[in-house]
Write an enzyme that holds these catalytic residues in place. Structure first.
Site, mmCIF file in Angstrom:
data_model
loop_
_atom_site.group_PDB
_atom_site.id
_atom_site.type_symbol
_atom_site.label_atom_id
_atom_site.label_comp_id
_atom_site.label_asym_id
_atom_site.label_seq_id
_atom_site.Cartn_x
_atom_site.Cartn_y
_atom_site.Cartn_z
ATOM 1 N N ASP A 168 0.760 -1.248 0.000
ATOM 2 C CA ASP A 168 0.000 0.000 0.000
ATOM 3 C C ASP A 168 0.793 1.302 0.000
ATOM 4 O O ASP A 168 0.419 2.249 -0.666
ATOM 5 C CB ASP A 168 -0.938 0.012 1.203
ATOM 6 C CG ASP A 168 -1.991 -1.078 1.123
ATOM 7 O OD1 ASP A 168 -2.022 -1.812 0.122
ATOM 8 O OD2 ASP A 168 -2.791 -1.187 2.055
ATOM 9 N N GLU A 399 1.219 -8.259 11.789
ATOM 10 C CA GLU A 399 0.984 -7.989 10.364
ATOM 11 C C GLU A 399 2.323 -7.841 9.616
ATOM 12 O O GLU A 399 2.470 -8.328 8.512
ATOM 13 C CB GLU A 399 0.152 -6.698 10.252
ATOM 14 C CG GLU A 399 -0.274 -6.337 8.843
ATOM 15 C CD GLU A 399 -1.051 -5.017 8.797
ATOM 16 O OE1 GLU A 399 -1.221 -4.365 9.859
ATOM 17 O OE2 GLU A 399 -1.482 -4.629 7.693
HETATM 18 C C1 DGY Z 1 -5.665 -0.208 4.627
HETATM 19 O O1 DGY Z 1 -6.682 0.265 5.088
HETATM 20 O O2 DGY Z 1 -4.519 0.163 4.900
HETATM 21 C C2 DGY Z 1 -5.810 -1.358 3.724
HETATM 22 O O3 DGY Z 1 -4.656 -2.060 3.584
HETATM 23 C C3 DGY Z 1 -6.328 -0.956 2.391
HETATM 24 O O4 DGY Z 1 -6.422 -2.103 1.639
#
Ligand code: DGY
Length: 433
Positions: A168, A399
Site C-alpha cells: 500500500d 501484520e
Molecule cells: C488499509 O486500510 O490500509 C488497507 O490495507 C487498504 O487495503
C-alpha cells in the site's frame, strides 16, 4: 506454551466470522481479497470446509464483469475509514447488488489458492469436485483483467491505485505522488486509533489515496475512463506475477478436470504475459524486476520484495534467477537483516517500521520461499522459512515485522495489526512444508 501451529489455528478460528475471515480485529474488520485467498491456504490444512467457504464468499461478491473487489463490506461498522459510503461501488452498473464493496481490486491470488488447496487436500476427489463449482468464476476474473486492464494489449495489466497493489505505501509510489497535487481532505482516520501512527501512512499520503478514488468515482469506475484519466496507472511486477501464477494454476486445474474449453485462451494469455513481463519489467542494471509507470511512461527503478516475487511464478530464466538471488542476498540478506525486507534496505527511502516501506511481510516471504525452492536455491529458501518462523516465535502473529535483527531482542518488533490472519495461515503452510 502452546505449539506455534496450534496458536496459529486459534488466530485463524477467532478471525473467521460468518463465512469469511477478517485480516485482524479492529484495524481490518471486513473481508479483503488477497487476505481471504491466502487465509484459505492455512485453513486447508485443518478445516477444508472453512477454506472452501472463504473462497465461496469472496466469489459471491464478484461483479457481473468478472471483477472481484478488494474489500467486501459484510457488516456496518464505522471503525474503518474509508468505508462503503466513500467507495460507493454501486456507481458501477455491473457491481454486486448483494454486497457493498470498494471499486478497486487486489492481487488475484484465487487461481493459485485453488491449486494449493488441491495440493494440501487429503480428499482429492472431493476437493476437485469443489474446484469444479468455482473455477469458472476465477476464469471470468482473469478474463476481466486481460480484456479490461491492458489498454495497449501488451500482456501486462495495470493497477490504478496503490491499494490495488497490496503493497500500500511502498516508497515506489512516492514518485507518483510527486506528479500529483491532490486537495487536502477533511476526514477522520481510524487506523491510527488502533495502531501507532509511526507504523502507518501519513495524512498527506491518504489525500492521494482518496483523490484517485474520487476520480474513478466521477466516471462510475469505468475501466476505460480510469485507463485514460487516473494519475496512478502502474504495471506492477508483484500483481502481474500473481496473475501469471494463478493463470498457470487455472490451466493445470482445468486439465485435471478434463475440461479443455478454456485452456487455449488461458495459454494464449499466459505466453503473451510471460514474454511481455520479461521484455518490459526486467532491469538489467539492477538485476531484478521493477514497476512501470504507465501514466508517465517511465520505469520506476527500485528494488523491493516485489522485484523477486516473479520467482514464484516461474517467470525468470535460470540465468536471471541467479542474478536476482545475488542481488537479494547482497542488498536484503546481510547478517543483520531478516529476509526479506519489503523495500531496499540500502535506499534512503527504507523505513523498517513503516507498513510497506521496509518491514518483513509473511505473504511475500511465503512466495519467495516457494519460488526459491522451485529454482533450486534450497539453502536460501530454508533461511527465508527459518527467518519467518523465528520472527513470529519472537513477536507473535503480527501484520509485519522489523527487518533489523537487533530490534528483536524483547519481542516488540512486530508491527501493525496483531493476530493477523495470513501470518497465521501461511505459517501453518510453512510448518507443513
Ligand atoms: C488499509 O486500510 O490500509 C488497507 O490495507 C487498504 O487495503
Amino acid at each position: 506454551m502452546k505449539a506455534l501451529h496450534e496458536r496459529a489455528q486459534t488466530v485463524l478460528n477467532n478471525n473467521f466470522k460468518e463465512g469469511f475471515s477478517i485480516p485482524c480485529a479492529k484495524l481490518y474488520p471486513f473481508q479483503w481479497f488477497w487476505d481471504s485467498g491466502l487465509i484459505a491456504i492455512g485453513f486447508a490444512h485443518f478445516d477444508m470446509q472453512k477454506a472452501e467457504q472463504e473462497i465461496e464468499t469472496l466469489l459471491d461478491a464478484q461483479w457481473e464483469n468478472g471483477f472481484i473487489p478488494h474489500i467486501i463490506f459484510h457488516t456496518d461498522t464505522d471503525t474503518y475509514f474509508p468505508g462503503p459510503d466513500f467507495h460507493r461501488s454501486d456507481l458501477h452498473p455491473q457491481s454486486s447488488k448483494k454486497y457493498k464493496s470498494t471499486g478497486m481490486t487486489q492481487p488475484p491470488v484465487t487461481g493459485f489458492v485453488l491449486e494449493e488447496m488441491y495440493r494440501i487436500s487429503k480428499d482429492k476427489v472431493a476437493t476437485l469436485k469443489y474446484i469444479e463449482t468455482v473455477i469458472d468464476k476465477v476464469y471470468d476474473n482473469h478474463n476481466y483483467f486481460f480484456t479490461k486492464r491492458d489498454p495497449q494489449n501488451e500482456g501486462l495489466v495495470y493497477i490504478y491505485h496503490n491499494w490495488e497493489s497490496g503493497t500500500d505505501n511502498s516508497p515506489i509510489w512516492d514518485d507518483i505522488w510527486d506528479t500529483m497535487d491532490p486537495p487536502e481532505y477533511t476526514f477522520e482516520r481510524r487506523d491510527t486509533t488502533h495502531v501507532d501512527a509511526a507504523e502507518r501512512p501519513s495524512k498527506r499520503e491518504y489525500d492521494h489515496y482518496l483523490y484517485i478514488i474520487d476520480i474513478a468515482k466521477e466516471h462510475n469506475y469505468s475501466d476505460e475512463k480510469i485507463a485514460e484519466l487516473s494519475p496512478f496507472l502502474v504495471q506492477d511486477p508483484l500483481f502481474n506475477a500473481i496473475l501469471i501464477k494463478s493463470n498457470q494454476s487455472l490451466i493445470n486445474l482445468y486439465e485435471l478436470l478434463g475440461d479443455y474449453s478454456k485452456v487455449e485462451q488461458l495459454k494464449q494469455w499466459q505466453n503473451k504475459s510471460v514474454k511481455a513481463f520479461n521484455d518490459k519489467l526486467f532491469d538489467e542494471e539492477l538485476g531484478a524486476y521493477i514497476h512501470y509507470d504507465l501514466r508517465n511512461e517511465k520505469p520506476l527503478r527500485y528494488l523491493s520484495s516485489s522485484s523477486f516475487a516473479p520467482l514464484y511464478a516461474n517467470i525468470p530464466s535460470k540465468e536471471r534467477a541467479d542474478s536476482m538471488v545475488k542481488v537479494m542476498m547482497e542488498k536484503f540478506g546481510g547478517d543483520q537483516q531478516y529476509l526479506c525486507a519489503s523495500f531496499d534496505p540500502t535506499s534512503e527511502r527504507f523505513n523498517p517500521k513503516k507498513y510497506w516501506r521496509g518491514p518483513v511481510w509473511i505473504n511475500l516471504n511465503w512466495m519467495l520461499f516457494k519460488g526459491l525452492k522451485q529454482y533450486g536455491f534450497s539453502e536460501i529458501a530454508e533461511r527465508v522459512k527459518q527467518d519467518t518462523i523465528e520472527i513470529i516465535e519472537k513477536n507473535g502473529f503480527y501484520e509485519y515485522f522489523d527487518s533489523r535483527k537487533e530490534m528483536h531482542k524483547d519481542g516488540t518488533a512486530g508491527y501493525g495489526g496483531n493476530d493477523f490472519s495470513w501470518s497465521a495461515a501461511l505459517l501453518v503452510d510453512l510448518l507443513n512444508d
